[in-house]
Design a protein around this motif. Sequence first.
Motif, PDB file in Angstrom:
ATOM      1  N   THR A  78     -10.988 -49.931  -0.152  1.00  0.00           N
ATOM      2  CA  THR A  78     -12.091 -49.275   0.565  1.00  0.00           C
ATOM      3  C   THR A  78     -11.500 -48.251   1.315  1.00  0.00           C
ATOM      4  OG1 THR A  78     -13.873 -49.972   1.913  1.00  0.00           O
ATOM      5  CG2 THR A  78     -11.814 -50.879   2.644  1.00  0.00           C
ATOM      6  N   LYS A  79     -12.534 -47.338   1.998  1.00  0.00           N
ATOM      7  CA  LYS A  79     -11.974 -46.380   2.508  1.00  0.00           C
ATOM      8  C   LYS A  79     -12.484 -46.012   3.996  1.00  0.00           C
ATOM      9  CE  LYS A  79     -12.703 -44.609  -2.233  1.00  0.00           C
ATOM     10  NZ  LYS A  79     -13.724 -45.480  -2.765  1.00  0.00           N
ATOM     11  N   LEU A  80     -11.522 -45.254   4.856  1.00  0.00           N
ATOM     12  CA  LEU A  80     -12.123 -44.924   6.143  1.00  0.00           C
ATOM     13  C   LEU A  80     -12.730 -43.484   6.052  1.00  0.00           C
ATOM     14  CD1 LEU A  80     -11.025 -45.014   9.059  1.00  0.00           C
ATOM     15  CD2 LEU A  80      -9.543 -43.189   8.508  1.00  0.00           C
ATOM     16  N   TRP A  81     -13.964 -43.474   6.477  1.00  0.00           N
ATOM     17  CA  TRP A  81     -14.936 -42.431   6.488  1.00  0.00           C
ATOM     18  C   TRP A  81     -14.387 -41.246   7.523  1.00  0.00           C
ATOM     19  CZ3 TRP A  81     -17.356 -39.998   3.243  1.00  0.00           C
ATOM     20  CH2 TRP A  81     -18.335 -39.160   3.492  1.00  0.00           C
ATOM     21  N   ASN A  82     -15.056 -40.013   7.255  1.00  0.00           N
ATOM     22  CA  ASN A  82     -14.619 -38.865   8.082  1.00  0.00           C
ATOM     23  C   ASN A  82     -14.918 -38.999   9.638  1.00  0.00           C
ATOM     24  OD1 ASN A  82     -14.730 -38.226   5.340  1.00  0.00           O
ATOM     25  ND2 ASN A  82     -16.464 -36.979   5.213  1.00  0.00           N
ATOM     26  N   SER A  83     -16.054 -39.642   9.856  1.00  0.00           N
ATOM     27  CA  SER A  83     -16.305 -39.918  11.415  1.00  0.00           C
ATOM     28  C   SER A  83     -15.539 -40.854  12.041  1.00  0.00           C
ATOM     29  CB  SER A  83     -17.851 -40.240  11.346  1.00  0.00           C
ATOM     30  OG  SER A  83     -18.163 -41.447  10.650  1.00  0.00           O
ATOM     31  N   HIS A  84     -14.562 -41.429  11.284  1.00  0.00           N
ATOM     32  CA  HIS A  84     -13.602 -42.513  11.874  1.00  0.00           C
ATOM     33  C   HIS A  84     -12.314 -42.263  12.081  1.00  0.00           C
ATOM     34  CE1 HIS A  84     -17.271 -45.281  10.338  1.00  0.00           C
ATOM     35  NE2 HIS A  84     -17.455 -45.036  11.458  1.00  0.00           N
ATOM     36  N   HIS A  85     -11.928 -40.785  11.870  1.00  0.00           N
ATOM     37  CA  HIS A  85     -10.722 -40.459  11.646  1.00  0.00           C
ATOM     38  C   HIS A  85      -9.822 -40.567  12.974  1.00  0.00           C
ATOM     39  CE1 HIS A  85     -10.420 -37.703   7.839  1.00  0.00           C
ATOM     40  NE2 HIS A  85     -11.157 -38.767   7.494  1.00  0.00           N
ATOM     41  N   ARG A  86     -10.314 -40.586  14.258  1.00  0.00           N
ATOM     42  CA  ARG A  86      -9.720 -40.398  15.424  1.00  0.00           C
ATOM     43  C   ARG A  86      -8.864 -41.716  15.480  1.00  0.00           C
ATOM     44  NH1 ARG A  86     -13.669 -40.827  19.970  1.00  0.00           N
ATOM     45  NH2 ARG A  86     -13.076 -43.136  20.209  1.00  0.00           N
ATOM     46  N   PRO A  87      -7.310 -41.608  15.822  1.00  0.00           N
ATOM     47  CA  PRO A  87      -6.508 -42.622  15.674  1.00  0.00           C
ATOM     48  C   PRO A  87      -6.727 -43.889  16.175  1.00  0.00           C
ATOM     49  CG  PRO A  87      -5.359 -40.433  15.902  1.00  0.00           C
ATOM     50  CD  PRO A  87      -6.936 -40.348  15.988  1.00  0.00           C
ATOM     51  N   ASP A  88      -7.491 -43.872  17.535  1.00  0.00           N
ATOM     52  CA  ASP A  88      -7.716 -45.373  18.027  1.00  0.00           C
ATOM     53  C   ASP A  88      -8.719 -45.935  17.269  1.00  0.00           C
ATOM     54  OD1 ASP A  88      -9.496 -42.912  19.383  1.00  0.00           O
ATOM     55  OD2 ASP A  88     -10.129 -44.694  20.268  1.00  0.00           O
ATOM     56  N   MET A  89      -9.570 -45.244  16.177  1.00  0.00           N
ATOM     57  CA  MET A  89     -10.747 -45.962  15.590  1.00  0.00           C
ATOM     58  C   MET A  89     -10.310 -46.647  14.406  1.00  0.00           C
ATOM     59  SD  MET A  89     -13.661 -43.004  16.220  1.00  0.00           S
ATOM     60  CE  MET A  89     -15.028 -43.966  15.616  1.00  0.00           C
ATOM     61  N   VAL A  90      -9.137 -46.137  13.889  1.00  0.00           N
ATOM     62  CA  VAL A  90      -8.728 -46.480  12.403  1.00  0.00           C
ATOM     63  C   VAL A  90      -8.660 -48.097  12.362  1.00  0.00           C
ATOM     64  CG1 VAL A  90      -7.086 -46.110  10.652  1.00  0.00           C
ATOM     65  CG2 VAL A  90      -7.798 -44.227  11.991  1.00  0.00           C
ATOM     66  N   VAL A  91      -7.987 -48.662  13.065  1.00  0.00           N
ATOM     67  CA  VAL A  91      -7.556 -50.052  13.074  1.00  0.00           C
ATOM     68  C   VAL A  91      -9.113 -50.836  12.986  1.00  0.00           C
ATOM     69  CG1 VAL A  91      -6.390 -52.219  13.954  1.00  0.00           C
ATOM     70  CG2 VAL A  91      -5.192 -50.126  13.503  1.00  0.00           C
ATOM     71  N   ASP A  92      -9.552 -50.623  14.007  1.00  0.00           N
ATOM     72  CA  ASP A  92     -11.041 -51.270  14.345  1.00  0.00           C
ATOM     73  C   ASP A  92     -11.894 -51.103  12.966  1.00  0.00           C
ATOM     74  OD1 ASP A  92     -10.465 -52.456  16.590  1.00  0.00           O
ATOM     75  OD2 ASP A  92     -11.204 -50.839  18.090  1.00  0.00           O
ATOM     76  N   THR A  93     -11.667 -49.823  12.652  1.00  0.00           N
ATOM     77  CA  THR A  93     -12.841 -49.492  11.407  1.00  0.00           C
ATOM     78  C   THR A  93     -12.415 -50.204  10.209  1.00  0.00           C
ATOM     79  OG1 THR A  93     -13.051 -47.380  12.282  1.00  0.00           O
ATOM     80  CG2 THR A  93     -13.818 -47.635   9.924  1.00  0.00           C
ATOM     81  N   CYS A  94     -11.178 -50.445   9.829  1.00  0.00           N
ATOM     82  CA  CYS A  94     -10.397 -51.304   8.948  1.00  0.00           C
ATOM     83  C   CYS A  94     -10.837 -52.717   8.986  1.00  0.00           C
ATOM     84  CB  CYS A  94      -8.962 -51.184   8.778  1.00  0.00           C
ATOM     85  SG  CYS A  94      -8.512 -51.992   7.278  1.00  0.00           S
ATOM     86  N   LYS A  95     -10.864 -53.156  10.288  1.00  0.00           N
ATOM     87  CA  LYS A  95     -11.220 -54.531  10.496  1.00  0.00           C
ATOM     88  C   LYS A  95     -12.817 -54.699  10.138  1.00  0.00           C
ATOM     89  CE  LYS A  95      -7.828 -55.446  14.104  1.00  0.00           C
ATOM     90  NZ  LYS A  95      -7.522 -56.042  15.443  1.00  0.00           N
ATOM     91  N   ARG A  96     -13.586 -53.897  10.452  1.00  0.00           N
ATOM     92  CA  ARG A  96     -14.949 -54.029  10.259  1.00  0.00           C
ATOM     93  C   ARG A  96     -15.395 -53.849   8.790  1.00  0.00           C
ATOM     94  NH1 ARG A  96     -17.116 -48.815  13.110  1.00  0.00           N
ATOM     95  NH2 ARG A  96     -19.368 -49.222  12.298  1.00  0.00           N
ATOM     96  N   SER A  97     -14.484 -53.013   8.060  1.00  0.00           N
ATOM     97  CA  SER A  97     -14.715 -53.039   6.457  1.00  0.00           C
ATOM     98  C   SER A  97     -14.190 -54.542   6.102  1.00  0.00           C
ATOM     99  CB  SER A  97     -13.816 -52.024   5.762  1.00  0.00           C
ATOM    100  OG  SER A  97     -14.377 -50.874   6.037  1.00  0.00           O
ATOM    101  N   LEU A  98     -13.136 -55.067   6.671  1.00  0.00           N
ATOM    102  CA  LEU A  98     -12.817 -56.365   6.102  1.00  0.00           C
ATOM    103  C   LEU A  98     -13.671 -57.542   6.547  1.00  0.00           C
ATOM    104  CD1 LEU A  98      -9.164 -56.541   7.275  1.00  0.00           C
ATOM    105  CD2 LEU A  98     -10.043 -56.391   4.834  1.00  0.00           C
ATOM    106  N   ALA A  99     -14.466 -57.376   7.732  1.00  0.00           N
ATOM    107  CA  ALA A  99     -15.562 -58.054   8.016  1.00  0.00           C
ATOM    108  C   ALA A  99     -16.860 -57.962   7.209  1.00  0.00           C
ATOM    109  CB  ALA A  99     -15.979 -58.081   9.352  1.00  0.00           C
ATOM    110  N   ASN A 100     -16.994 -57.037   6.543  1.00  0.00           N
ATOM    111  CA  ASN A 100     -18.111 -56.640   5.593  1.00  0.00           C
ATOM    112  C   ASN A 100     -17.707 -57.291   4.356  1.00  0.00           C
ATOM    113  OD1 ASN A 100     -19.746 -54.884   7.142  1.00  0.00           O
ATOM    114  ND2 ASN A 100     -18.745 -53.146   6.466  1.00  0.00           N
TER     115      ASN A 100
END
Length: 317
Positions: A78-100
Amino acid sequence: MVPTIKLNSNHNFPVLGLGTYTADQIGEVERVVKDAIDVGYRHFDTAWYYKNEKEVGAAIRAKIAEGVIKREDVFVTTKLWNSHHRPDMVVDTCKRSLANLGLEYVDLYLIHWPYAFKEGDDGVPKDDKDKAIYSKVDYVDTWKAMENCVDIGLTKSIGLSNFNSEQIKRVLKVAKIKPAVNQIECHPYFTQTKLITFCKERGIVCTGYSPFGGPTSIAPLHKGEAPEPLKDSKIKEIGDKYGKSVAQIILKYLIQHGVAPIPKSSNKERLASNINIFDFELSAKDMAVIDLLNRNKRICDFIVLKDHPHYPFNIEY
């Protein structure tokens, strides 16, 4: 079963997978992924932006529950989208993808594009003039946060998507963990030879999206003539010689060039046909014939973003 190659992260990567972008109906992706597992696929490519991670994950979990596969049998990207590039967002966004997905980890997490948008969950945030709103986040800083995803066990490998050679060089200069993959558009009318060679020399595997190059392979973002290698008479001649379809020849061609294609199909018979390509090899002569079909014709160019400082397609490769 689909052969695998070893990534620089020391994980096995199936050389053929299933792309899941642009599914038309709710529920379609779950059915397609289940069908794909049944006919032998073990590599599945999704993304936060596709809005179908839940369906992909549900299909995989269902087949695990049925005893058809084990989690370790499948490779999930899966992939990190363009609006989630800020470093402090990356881990949480990955966790959200895992939850999905309903999974404890993914096998590969990619930066979807090198350019960043204004932060948030609006896929393409726009101003009052309908222009995308950019962020100043630099992808090299995003990459450092991607490495954290590996360190805490959210993903086995990390990589890039749609990055050009200069951008890859910048990432490699700061990387503690090298990119394992660069996912790029690749088909007989857009062979990407120089970029693929560049990546190979650095131990980076290229995944090829839109391998058939047609308007149904991916949303045709460039409003112009769409190339359609599936209708190419020279590829058909080669296919007739081997008793294979044009689609099968194209996929085999890409694999023999070291690219791992991720074709998309919602038809179970075509899914089965696309994977039935490991019983023959294209000759060097036939590979050369297809090489000559290259038109440097890109479908997925996001040309409206060409003024972004990190737009990747303003240089040759």
